[in-house]
Scaffold this motif. Structure first.
Motif, mmCIF file in Angstrom:
data_model
loop_
_atom_site.group_PDB
_atom_site.id
_atom_site.type_symbol
_atom_site.label_atom_id
_atom_site.label_comp_id
_atom_site.label_asym_id
_atom_site.label_seq_id
_atom_site.Cartn_x
_atom_site.Cartn_y
_atom_site.Cartn_z
ATOM 1 N N ALA A 176 1.466 13.562 -14.157
ATOM 2 C CA ALA A 176 -0.437 13.998 -14.862
ATOM 3 C C ALA A 176 -1.227 14.031 -13.559
ATOM 4 O O ALA A 176 -1.994 13.645 -13.236
ATOM 5 C CB ALA A 176 -0.292 12.576 -15.754
ATOM 6 N N PRO A 177 -1.056 15.621 -12.884
ATOM 7 C CA PRO A 177 -1.953 15.876 -11.985
ATOM 8 C C PRO A 177 -3.877 16.102 -12.670
ATOM 9 O O PRO A 177 -4.426 15.391 -11.661
ATOM 10 C CB PRO A 177 -1.208 17.346 -12.159
ATOM 11 N N LYS A 178 -3.725 16.103 -14.095
ATOM 12 C CA LYS A 178 -5.356 15.928 -14.393
ATOM 13 C C LYS A 178 -5.187 15.228 -15.211
ATOM 14 O O LYS A 178 -6.118 14.594 -16.204
ATOM 15 C CB LYS A 178 -5.266 17.612 -15.293
ATOM 16 N N GLY A 179 -4.878 14.174 -14.838
ATOM 17 C CA GLY A 179 -4.893 12.773 -15.761
ATOM 18 C C GLY A 179 -3.780 12.569 -17.383
ATOM 19 O O GLY A 179 -3.429 13.562 -18.157
ATOM 20 N N LEU A 180 -4.044 11.265 -17.826
ATOM 21 C CA LEU A 180 -3.044 11.087 -18.200
ATOM 22 C C LEU A 180 -4.164 11.127 -20.492
ATOM 23 O O LEU A 180 -3.238 11.678 -21.260
ATOM 24 C CB LEU A 180 -3.033 9.731 -18.945
ATOM 25 N N GLN A 181 -5.150 11.684 -19.806
ATOM 26 C CA GLN A 181 -5.928 11.926 -21.099
ATOM 27 C C GLN A 181 -5.596 12.992 -20.894
ATOM 28 O O GLN A 181 -4.978 14.261 -22.676
ATOM 29 C CB GLN A 181 -7.415 12.168 -20.382
ATOM 30 N N GLN A 182 -4.965 14.292 -20.333
ATOM 31 C CA GLN A 182 -5.002 15.479 -20.189
ATOM 32 C C GLN A 182 -3.623 15.432 -20.800
ATOM 33 O O GLN A 182 -3.724 16.635 -21.711
ATOM 34 C CB GLN A 182 -4.996 17.066 -19.049
ATOM 35 N N LEU A 183 -3.064 15.001 -20.614
ATOM 36 C CA LEU A 183 -1.104 15.102 -21.388
ATOM 37 C C LEU A 183 -1.007 14.625 -22.772
ATOM 38 O O LEU A 183 -0.668 14.562 -23.372
ATOM 39 C CB LEU A 183 0.228 13.873 -20.795
ATOM 40 N N HIS A 184 -2.098 13.516 -22.978
ATOM 41 C CA HIS A 184 -2.514 12.703 -24.369
ATOM 42 C C HIS A 184 -3.381 14.634 -25.278
ATOM 43 O O HIS A 184 -2.523 14.962 -26.758
ATOM 44 C CB HIS A 184 -3.288 11.876 -24.362
ATOM 45 N N GLU A 185 -4.071 14.863 -24.686
ATOM 46 C CA GLU A 185 -4.659 15.673 -25.493
ATOM 47 C C GLU A 185 -3.737 17.495 -25.374
ATOM 48 O O GLU A 185 -3.661 17.981 -26.594
ATOM 49 C CB GLU A 185 -5.847 16.714 -24.724
ATOM 50 N N GLU A 186 -2.492 17.706 -24.996
ATOM 51 C CA GLU A 186 -1.741 18.397 -24.489
ATOM 52 C C GLU A 186 -0.559 18.517 -25.660
ATOM 53 O O GLU A 186 -0.168 19.317 -27.000
ATOM 54 C CB GLU A 186 -0.762 18.580 -23.372
ATOM 55 N N LEU A 187 -0.325 17.168 -26.156
ATOM 56 C CA LEU A 187 0.639 16.625 -27.311
ATOM 57 C C LEU A 187 -0.494 16.462 -28.215
ATOM 58 O O LEU A 187 0.972 16.935 -29.338
ATOM 59 C CB LEU A 187 0.937 14.740 -26.314
ATOM 60 N N ALA A 188 -1.507 16.488 -28.540
ATOM 61 C CA ALA A 188 -1.687 16.115 -29.879
ATOM 62 C C ALA A 188 -1.911 18.042 -30.265
ATOM 63 O O ALA A 188 -1.568 18.834 -31.102
ATOM 64 C CB ALA A 188 -3.275 16.238 -29.678
ATOM 65 N N ALA A 199 0.547 -1.382 0.307
ATOM 66 C CA ALA A 199 0.077 0.260 0.032
ATOM 67 C C ALA A 199 1.276 1.431 -0.042
ATOM 68 O O ALA A 199 0.852 2.651 -0.916
ATOM 69 C CB ALA A 199 -0.865 0.213 1.714
ATOM 70 N N ALA A 200 1.870 1.311 0.661
ATOM 71 C CA ALA A 200 3.206 2.247 0.960
ATOM 72 C C ALA A 200 3.629 3.349 -0.890
ATOM 73 O O ALA A 200 3.432 3.585 -0.755
ATOM 74 C CB ALA A 200 4.354 1.875 2.126
ATOM 75 N N GLU A 201 4.053 1.675 -1.543
ATOM 76 C CA GLU A 201 4.754 1.869 -2.607
ATOM 77 C C GLU A 201 3.448 1.703 -3.683
ATOM 78 O O GLU A 201 3.729 2.921 -4.645
ATOM 79 C CB GLU A 201 5.194 0.010 -3.208
ATOM 80 N N LEU A 202 2.225 1.851 -3.228
ATOM 81 C CA LEU A 202 1.186 2.338 -4.339
ATOM 82 C C LEU A 202 0.932 3.831 -3.962
ATOM 83 O O LEU A 202 0.656 4.381 -5.181
ATOM 84 C CB LEU A 202 0.193 1.235 -4.390
ATOM 85 N N GLY A 203 1.061 3.905 -3.004
ATOM 86 C CA GLY A 203 1.211 5.668 -2.489
ATOM 87 C C GLY A 203 1.962 6.566 -3.270
ATOM 88 O O GLY A 203 1.322 7.615 -4.099
ATOM 89 N N LEU A 204 3.382 6.163 -3.352
ATOM 90 C CA LEU A 204 3.908 6.480 -3.767
ATOM 91 C C LEU A 204 4.128 6.760 -5.138
ATOM 92 O O LEU A 204 3.965 8.240 -6.300
ATOM 93 C CB LEU A 204 5.611 5.605 -3.679
ATOM 94 N N ALA A 205 3.736 5.684 -6.064
ATOM 95 C CA ALA A 205 3.440 5.339 -7.704
ATOM 96 C C ALA A 205 2.477 6.205 -7.963
ATOM 97 O O ALA A 205 2.098 7.140 -8.713
ATOM 98 C CB ALA A 205 3.189 3.866 -7.672
ATOM 99 N N ARG A 206 1.190 6.145 -6.848
ATOM 100 C CA ARG A 206 -0.029 7.713 -7.175
ATOM 101 C C ARG A 206 0.333 8.520 -6.784
ATOM 102 O O ARG A 206 0.049 9.766 -7.485
ATOM 103 C CB ARG A 206 -0.964 7.092 -6.415
ATOM 104 N N GLN A 207 1.108 8.792 -6.409
ATOM 105 C CA GLN A 207 2.047 10.194 -5.967
ATOM 106 C C GLN A 207 2.765 11.001 -7.253
ATOM 107 O O GLN A 207 2.930 11.609 -7.337
ATOM 108 C CB GLN A 207 2.859 10.214 -4.859
ATOM 109 N N ARG A 208 3.516 9.814 -7.521
ATOM 110 C CA ARG A 208 4.530 9.865 -8.618
ATOM 111 C C ARG A 208 3.841 10.402 -9.901
ATOM 112 O O ARG A 208 4.167 11.367 -10.886
ATOM 113 C CB ARG A 208 5.207 9.083 -9.083
ATOM 114 N N LEU A 209 2.806 9.566 -9.992
ATOM 115 C CA LEU A 209 1.312 9.468 -11.441
ATOM 116 C C LEU A 209 1.004 11.091 -11.185
ATOM 117 O O LEU A 209 0.600 11.478 -12.207
ATOM 118 C CB LEU A 209 0.303 8.983 -11.689
ATOM 119 N N GLY A 210 0.720 11.608 -9.990
ATOM 120 C CA GLY A 210 -0.518 13.182 -9.495
ATOM 121 C C GLY A 210 0.761 13.998 -10.038
ATOM 122 O O GLY A 210 0.381 15.089 -10.511
ATOM 123 N N ASP A 211 2.244 13.699 -9.743
ATOM 124 C CA ASP A 211 2.785 14.773 -10.077
ATOM 125 C C ASP A 211 3.407 15.134 -11.413
ATOM 126 O O ASP A 211 3.351 16.196 -12.102
ATOM 127 C CB ASP A 211 4.242 14.300 -9.973
#
Length: 877
Positions: free
Chosen positions: A531-543, A517-529
């Protein structure tokens, strides 16, 4: 009592799910959310937990059940002076009520005992302190409600103020005062009703009736005596007047006056006819003279006006030519300014298009530079998402309920204790061998050890070598082993449910699950850093950046020169447009001047045409003026002659009106004397009959007797009125004493309420109703206002402040109860609501306050402990 947590499952809008409000602290606690979020649901559920039995389904419980059905569960953690407890109720299927002692971790009460425990907390149900202090949405407590609700809350308020009861009894005399008051009222109400009117059938009412009858009789007889005396006076006066009217000398004088007045009237009428004819002739001559003079004056005025208008017409024609030239110049200047605007706008448009191409090129360059960095971020984010998905899958395989592990540990401890207890109750045997005889005895085919205690259960077989077999039976009941067997079965079942073979394995899985659970929390924090608004937003920004980078990256121009050229073009557009604005008023003013000049010229010409019609041809105008002058002079001569004929008649005129008035007066004197004499004879006949009738009835003697009886009756009524006044004064004084003593009840409330009122209002005082112990009138700016007539905002503010005052009294009385406000400040303005927030924080020093509201912006200024809803699942019982 203080609330520390509240939890719901399958209640109203939370069908099939559980929600909780944890960490409810001291002081002000605020849950602020939009409508339909479930705030009132928590209020109603809490009300059902404390005031509804778990075995029944009244209206309050039926409203908790969602449309999909099921069993509503309500749970609350509370803290009292005796400890911390968890209260739980489940309604409909699987009905239960539990009280758990959180400090000792044990079940304290169930079913009816749990209901009794909760009943002690709330002190009297909905009529207790909680019913007084928990404010439902839309209810202030000051509006009209059912008598049972008002009486219930009144009893609570009286119980809070009972600490001054001894002083009140000392002032009012207690039972002695009640007995005196009852005796006073008994005596008073034997004479009068509650409104102090004479009581029907009583002695006072009978005395009044007798007095009224005698008064009517006395008035009647008094009127008859007065009438008799008046009749005698009137007869004497009538006889004297009739003698005067029938005197012969007076009659002759009246007749001579009538004859003289008639002669005067005839002479005045003859002279008046001659004067009227002369005056009519003079008036006609004056009219003809005035008409001739007016015609001459009008001709001369028209002649002069025509001359003036010809001069004005020449000036107006010159003015018209001048303004037409000025308008032509303004039109030309305006058209030139418009052409300059069009040229400047075209130049600005070309410069703007070139600047847009330059900006697009710069954006494409920036996008190309950002693409590489964004590609790297997206790659790292996708790796983090893969780690999260793998971690969640692994965590799901390892997850073991911590509560179940604790239950498994407790079960193993209980099982060890049961086994130890069993060993202590089993029979034992002990074998001590002599030298060389060891291992000659076996128990259940195993050697029996030397000098060791051996326990056994049921039946055992002891083989003794060379001697035989010894069978021992403990005769212990089978029930003694059943408890251990049941515990072992439950232990095996719990291990199977958890998917482990031992408590150690379960503990290891808990530790592994926490690490994962601690490892999972770190992974989620890293993903939040990443892609704060999600991967979809990153794909849209890339496009977006890819599309921008696809543009023209090279534009061989001087960007500074382009921007300067565009700014200069914009300035030229502004300048030319201002020139157009400057030219427009000149054009408008010129148009208005042309219209005014044209209107003035046409008006002068029209008036000249009209005057020419009146004056006629210019050649005949002088002759026409001479004829009009001759006619006017002739008419003046005729007028003067008529006036000379009428003047002598006016000087010797008779006053016909006065003569006729003298005649009317003389005749009216004669007629009045004749009429008055006839009326006096009729009056004397009536008076003689009335006097003769009353003299025969001895009315004066009857009147004196009636007056004596009336004096006796009035004296008796006076004694009763004195007795009534004394009794009423005594009753009022006793009531005032009780009311003054009753005011002592309100001193504690006013002491708590006064500083709260000062927070909201500059100059205000509250008067409480001594019957309901609620605010009755408000005095401010020297005016008294009924609470019912106040605005909705002020009524709800008074309601909340009064409840806060009673809450402080409850806390001082050793019965602290949380104040719960469900959208209780919906009508307050911005200034007042902030002062109410100050009042809440002032009272929360030793008082728990829970505030539910949908006004998120307004209640953001309340502060306090901000509550949040979280998911929750009830433990399986």
């Amino acid at each position: 009592m203080k609330l520390t947590a509240l939890r719901l499952h399958n209640v109203k809008r939370f069908a099939g799910q559980g929600v909780a409000i944890e960490n409810i602290g001291d002081g002000v606690n605020v849950l602020c959310a939009v409508n339909e979020f479930g705030k009132s649901t928590f209020f109603e559920a809490l009300h059902a937990l404390f005031f509804q039995s778990h075995t029944g389904t009244p209206e309050g419980v039926r409203l908790l059940r969602p449309y999909s059905g099921g069993n509503p569960v309500v749970e609350a953690d509370i803290t009292t002076s005796e400890g911390r407890y968890r209260l739980t109720k489940q309604f409909y299927g699987g009905k239960l009520a539990n009280v758990v002692d959180l400090d000792r971790g044990r079940l304290l009460a169930q079913a009816d005992e749990a209901e009794a425990f909760i009943g002690k907390l709330i002190h009297g149900g909905t009529a207790g302190p909680a019913g007084l202090l928990w404010v439902r949405q839309g209810v202030t407590g000051l509006e009209k409600r059912s008598k049972s609700e008002e009486d219930g809350e009144k009893r609570v308020r009286e119980s809070l103020l009972s600490s001054v009861q001894g002083e009140v009894e000392a002032l009012t005399g207690g039972r002695r005062m009640a007995e005196i008051t009852a005796a006073c009222e008994e005596e008073l109400y034997s004479l009068v009703t509650s409104t102090l009117r004479p009581k029907s059938g009583g002695l006072y009412a009978a005395a009044l009736d007798e007095r009224d009858k005698l008064l009517k009789e006395e008035l009647r007889l008094s009127a008859e005596v007065a009438g008799l005396r008046d009749a005698l006076d009137k007869r004497r006066m009538a006889l004297a007047r009739l003698s005067e009217l029938e005197n012969p000398e007076e009659g002759a004088i009246r007749r001579e006056g009538i004859s003289a007045a008639e002669a005067s009237v005839e002479a005045a009428k003859s002279h008046s006819e001659a004067l009227k004819a002369a005056e009519a002739e003079a008036a006609l001559a004056a009219i003809h003279h005035d008409a001739a003079k007016q015609a001459l004056d009008s001709f001369r005025t028209a002649l002069k006006r025509a001359t003036d208008l010809r001069e004005q017409s020449t000036i107006a024609q010159l003015r018209r030519s001048e303004v037409l030239d000025r308008r032509a110049f303004a039109i030309a200047e305006n058209e030139q300014a418009m052409g300059e605007v069009q040229a400047a706008e075209q130049e600005e448009l070309e410069a703007r298009e070139l600047l847009a191409r330059l900006d697009a090129t710069l954006l494409a360059r920036d996008a190309a530079e950002q693409l590489a960095s964004l590609h790297n971020r997206l790659k790292q984010a996708e790796v983090a998402r893969t780690q999260i998905e793998d971690g969640e899958a692994a965590l799901a395989m390892l997850t073991v309920p911590e509560q179940a592990v604790e239950q498994l540990q407790a079960l193993e401890i209980d099982l060890a204790g049961l086994r130890a207890t069993q060993l202590g109750t089993l029979p034992t045997l002990r074998m001590e061998y002599r030298d060389g005889a060891a291992d000659l005895v076996t128990i259940n085919a195993k050697p029996l050890a030397h000098a060791e205690d051996q326990s056994f259960a049921g039946t055992v077989r002891i083989d003794i070598t060379g001697i035989g077999a010894l069978t021992l039976r403990s005769n212990r009941p089978q029930q003694a082993n059943r408890t251990i067997e049941e515990a072992e079965a439950k232990h095996h079942s719990l291990l199977a449910a958890l998917g482990v073979d031992s408590l150690m394995t379960a503990r290891q899985r808990l530790v592994e699950a926490r690490d994962r659970a601690a490892e999972l929390g770190l992974a989620r924090q890293r993903l939040g850093d990443l892609a704060p608004k999600g991967l979809q937003q990153l794909h849209e920004e890339l496009a977006r950046l890819s599309a921008l980078a696809a543009g023209d990256l090279e534009l061989k121009v001087d960007s500074q020169q382009i921007r300067q050229h565009h700014a200069a073009a914009q300035q030229r557009v502004t300048t030319t447009r201002n020139n157009v604005r400057e030219a427009l008023p000149l054009r408008s003013h010129a148009d208005e001047a042309v219209m005014a000049a044209e209107t003035a010229y046409v008006t002068i010409q029209a008036e000249l045409t009209s005057l020419d019609v009146i004056l006629g041809p210019e050649a005949a105008r002088e002759e026409k003026e001479r004829l009009l002058l001759t006619e006017a002079n002739a008419r003046q001569t005729l007028r003067e002659a008529a006036e000379m004929r009428a003047a002598p008649l006016r000087d010797g005129a008779h006053d016909l009106t006065s003569a006729e008035a003298v005649l009317r007066r003389a005749r009216s004197v004669q007629d009045a004397a004749t009429q008055e004499a006839g009326q006096l004879r009729v009056t004397l006949a009536d008076l003689n009959g009335h006097i003769r009738t009353r003299s025969d009835d001895a009315v004066e003697e009857a009147w004196r007797e009636a007056r004596e009886k009336l004096e006796v009756a009035e004296e008796r009524v006076g004694r009763f009125e004195i007795e009534k006044a004394v009794l009423d004064r005594l009753r009022t004084t006793l009531g005032a004493a009780r009311s003054a003593a009753r005011d002592l009840y309100l001193k504690p409330v006013m002491s708590e309420l006064r500083p709260l009122l000062r927070l909201l209002f500059d100059d205000i005082s509250i008067v409480f109703d001594e019957n309901t112990l609620l605010p009755q009138t408000v005095r401010r700016n020297g005016q008294d206002e009924d609470v019912e007539r106040l605005s909705g905002g002020m009524r709800e503010q008074l309601s909340v402040l009064t409840r806060l005052a009673f809450a402080r009294l409850l806390a001082r009385d050793g019965r602290p109860t949380p104040v719960i406000l469900d959208d209780a400040l919906v009508y307050s303005d911005d200034d007042r609501i902030e002062r109410m927030f100050d009042a809440l924080h002032r009272q929360s020093r030793d008082q728990q306050i829970l505030v539910f509201s949908c006004r998120q912006r307004a209640f953001a200024k309340l502060g306090g402990n901000i509550l949040q809803m979280s998911d929750w699942q009830p433990s399986q019982s």
